[in-house]
Every structure is written in structure tokens, then in C-alpha cells.
Scaffold this active site. Structure first.
Site, short mmCIF file in Angstrom:
data_model
loop_
_atom_site.label_atom_id
_atom_site.label_comp_id
_atom_site.label_asym_id
_atom_site.label_seq_id
_atom_site.Cartn_x
_atom_site.Cartn_y
_atom_site.Cartn_z
N LYS A 201 0.87 -1.23 0.03
CA LYS A 201 0.04 -0.28 0.05
C LYS A 201 0.88 1.21 0.06
CE LYS A 201 -3.60 2.25 2.46
NZ LYS A 201 -4.66 2.25 3.55
N ARG A 211 -10.87 9.96 1.70
CA ARG A 211 -10.57 10.78 3.12
C ARG A 211 -11.65 11.68 3.12
NH1 ARG A 211 -3.97 11.07 2.90
NH2 ARG A 211 -3.59 9.00 2.79
N LYS A 225 1.25 10.16 5.46
CA LYS A 225 1.29 8.65 5.97
C LYS A 225 2.44 8.08 5.55
CE LYS A 225 -3.58 8.14 6.46
NZ LYS A 225 -4.60 7.31 6.69
N LYS A 256 -2.39 -1.34 -3.96
CA LYS A 256 -2.96 -0.37 -3.99
C LYS A 256 -2.42 0.96 -3.79
CE LYS A 256 -6.23 2.13 -0.65
NZ LYS A 256 -6.14 2.27 0.52
C1 PBG Z 1 -7.50 3.44 5.60
C2 PBG Z 1 -7.86 3.36 4.02
C3 PBG Z 1 -7.65 4.21 2.97
C4 PBG Z 1 -7.91 3.76 2.05
C5 PBG Z 1 -8.69 2.37 2.33
N1 PBG Z 1 -8.52 2.22 3.56
C6 PBG Z 1 -7.20 5.52 3.18
C7 PBG Z 1 -5.65 5.69 3.52
O1 PBG Z 1 -4.84 4.94 3.85
O2 PBG Z 1 -5.39 6.97 3.79
C8 PBG Z 1 -8.02 4.23 0.52
C9 PBG Z 1 -9.15 3.81 -0.31
C10 PBG Z 1 -9.53 4.82 -1.63
O3 PBG Z 1 -8.94 5.67 -1.67
O4 PBG Z 1 -10.37 4.40 -2.30
N2 PBG Z 1 -6.27 3.27 5.95
#
Ligand code: PBG
Length: 333
Positions: A201, A211, A225, A256
Site C-alpha cells: 500500500k 478521506r 502517511k 493499492k
Molecule cells: C484506511 C484506508 C484508506 C483507503 C482504504 N483504507 C485511506 C488511507 O490509507 O489513507 C483508501 C481507499 C480509496 O482511496 O479508495 N487506512
């Protein structure tokens, strides 16, 4: 093998009409390839727009149950539930994540009661519950604590398992969380729960609209992050992350974002034999929808083309906000 050359070889022979194009097609998309991410909000009979994600909404639990029935009717095998936690319930520790009556736990129970066959995926991470928007706990210097966060994530995973979710998806990128969650699941008798780890990720700006949808993280500031999610310039490191999560007990792994990371999906699916799942994230969804709304792209063609890209890269399943749209199109064919 030497192929005979033009005019003996004419590549266009296999493209000349629909029947032969269909016959030699390498990849096919089915509604069973899809996981549908859905946002849950408080209240009853509520549908709220998400400004940066046209056609995506937040739904109260009674409406979520209707969507679950729609998913079942459309042969979508699983949904992924994400909460918009009311601001008053957020704090620095993200303690609402550990409340077994929180929005997601209630939604899981309601969906399981109505559609027991439908798979439910639940994220494990603190960001929908923390007032600072990080996936983990902060120390006095504002650093994200790893091991203390993992303890919370294990507790969060336990209440999600107890609520009846089928797939636990740690999305926080803390070190060691998959192993810790797997040990807890085995010890507590949840031996059948699947772990889909967000293994590779990346620290991506493509999560912006998500968000907004869950009301988290617009004020992260600083490194955002980046101290836990991966650097977009790295690819070998993704293989290390995936290897670790598999060793710790992940059944499936995720890459992702999606479209900008197809090379990672290909490397992961070539290297490992566990199913690799792609997430077409909120920003990718927003880009396509914006261009469609402006009349610049043809929705159906572009959406299906993006799905084929994931399948070609080796993805076994795809999380996409287009899931109901795609399944609907497929059913009409
Ligand atoms: C939570 C999470 C996120 C997404 C999925 N789970 C956001 C992030 O890590 O900031 C993003 C999903 C999307 O953008 O469709 N940790």
C-alpha cells in the site's frame, strides 16, 4: 519459432469481426471478480453525497442492507464496509474502533442477518476513528507508534470477527500486524477468517476522495502517511512486504492504488501464488467520473478497459466503486 511474415502473417485476421475477437480474447470480466466498497454513516434512511466521488454515497445501516441485497442480485461476491465516524466519537486513541457497537460492527451484523451468503470485508486501521486521521497512535513527538498500534489493531480485528465479518483487511501498514492478528484469530477460535492484507500500500494522493468520504486525514500535514505507507518509487520493496505478510498468515494480498501500480500487480502475481487483489481507489474513480461528466470519456468503455488492465496485470479480484455499475452492464449483455 520463426513466424512467417507479411503477407502470410496478417495480425488483423483475428480482429476482423466480433465472433473471432470474442473467441481469441485472453481475459474476461465477471461480476464475481468484484468487491464493492461501501461507506456507512449514522442515522436512519440516510443517503449522503460524497462531493469528490460522483454517484458514490454514504448510507445509513438500513440502506446498507438494501445495497447488500442489490450486491447479491448482481452476483457481486463481497462488499467492503467503511465507516464515517461522527466527529464527536473521534479521539487521539481512536477508541471507537474498539466499540463493538460501532457503525461497522452494526452494519456487519445487519448485512449478515439479511444476506448471509454475501462476503463482508472489513478494514483494520484506526484512521476512521482518530481525530488526527492517522492509521495508528501517536507518541508525544507526533511519531506513529508501531507496536502499541498493533495491539489496538488486534482488538479491532477481534470485534470485527465477533460481529461476523468474513475477511479482515489490515490497511494500516504497521509492521507485524498480520502475524499478531492471525495469532489472535487462531487463539480465539476464528480459524476460518480470511486475512486480505493491504500488503503493498503506497503513500498516495489518489486516496484524497476516500478521506473526504470517511471524513479523515485532510489535516495530516507533514509527512502524511509516508512513515508507514510505501514510497511510490519502490517496487522491490513491495515484494518484501508481500513475502512478510504471507509468512505472517495472510491468505490474500492487495496492491493499492491500482492503475498507476499495474507493474506491482504483475510482479506480485508472478512471484507469489496467493491471490493478488487490486484496489481501484477513490482518486482513480474520481478521475474517470470527472472526465465522463465533462463528456471527455465514454464511461462504459473506459471503465471496462480499466478492469481489463487489472486482469491482464494478474489481479484475481478488484475492489472498485464501479462494481454495481459494471455488474449491471454485464447482466445486460
Ligand atoms: C484506511 C484506508 C484508506 C483507503 C482504504 N483504507 C485511506 C488511507 O490509507 O489513507 C483508501 C481507499 C480509496 O482511496 O479508495 N487506512
Amino acid at each position: 519459432m520463426t513466424e512467417s511474415i507479411f503477407p502470410n502473417l496478417r495480425m488483423r485476421r483475428l480482429r476482423q469481426s466480433a465472433f473471432i475477437r470474442d473467441l481469441v480474447q485472453e481475459q474476461r470480466l465477471h461480476s464475481s471478480d468484484l468487491i464493492w466498497p461501501i461507506f456507512v454513516c449514522e442515522g436512519e434512511n440516510i443517503t449522503e453525497d460524497v462531493a469528490s466521488m460522483p454517484d458514490v454515497k454514504r448510507y445509513s445501516i438500513d440502506r446498507i442492507v438494501e445495497l447488500a441485497r442489490t450486491a447479491t442480485d448482481l452476483n457481486i461476491p463481497a462488499i467492503a464496509l467503511f465507516p464515517k465516524t461522527p466527529e464527536k466519537l473521534k479521539n487521539a486513541a481512536g477508541s471507537e474502533a474498539l466499540n463493538d457497537q460501532n457503525l461497522v460492527c452494526q452494519a456487519v451484523r445487519a448485512v449478515k442477518a439479511a444476506c448471509p451468503e454475501l462476503g463482508i470485508v472489513c478494514d483494520v486501521a484506526l484512521d476512521p476513528y482518530t481525530d488526527h486521521g492517522h492509521d495508528g497512535l501517536l507518541d508525544e513527538q507526533g511519531k506513529i507508534v508501531n507496536d502499541g498500534t498493533v495491539d489496538k489493531l488486534v482488538q479491532q480485528a477481534r470485534i470485527l470477527a465477533a460481529a461476523g465479518c468474513d475477511i479482515i483487511a489490515p490497511s494500516d501498514m504497521m509492521d507485524g500486524r498480520v502475524g499478531a492478528i492471525r495469532s489472535m484469530l487462531e487463539k480465539d477460535g476464528y480459524t476460518d477468517i480470511i486475512i486480505l492484507s493491504y500488503a503493498a500500500k503506497y503513500a498516495s494522493a489518489f486516496y484524497g476522495p476516500f478521506r473526504d468520504a470517511v471524513g479523515a486525514g485532510r489535516k495530516l500535514g507533514g509527512d502524511g502517511k509516508k512513515t508507514y505507507q510505501m514510497n511510490p518509487s519502490n517496487s522491490d520493496e513491495a515484494l518484501r512486504e508481500v513475502a512478510l505478510d504471507i509468512a505472517e498468515g495472510a491468505d490474500m494480498v492487495m496492491v493499492k492504488p491500482g492503475i498507476a501500480y499495474l507493474d506491482i500487480i504483475r510482479r506480485v502475481s508472478d512471484t507469489f501464488s496467493v491471490p493478488c487483489i487490486a484496489y481501484q481507489v477513490s482518486g482513480e474513480y474520481a478521475m474517470i467520473q470527472a472526465a465522463v461528466q465533462a463528456g471527455w470519456l465514454d464511461k462504459q468503455t473506459v471503465v471496462f478497459e480499466s478492469m481489463m488492465a487489472f486482469k491482464r496485470a494478474g489481479a484475481r479480484g478488484i475492489l472498485t466503486y464501479f462494481a454495481p455499475y459494471i455488474a449491471d452492464c454485464l447482466n445486460q449483455k
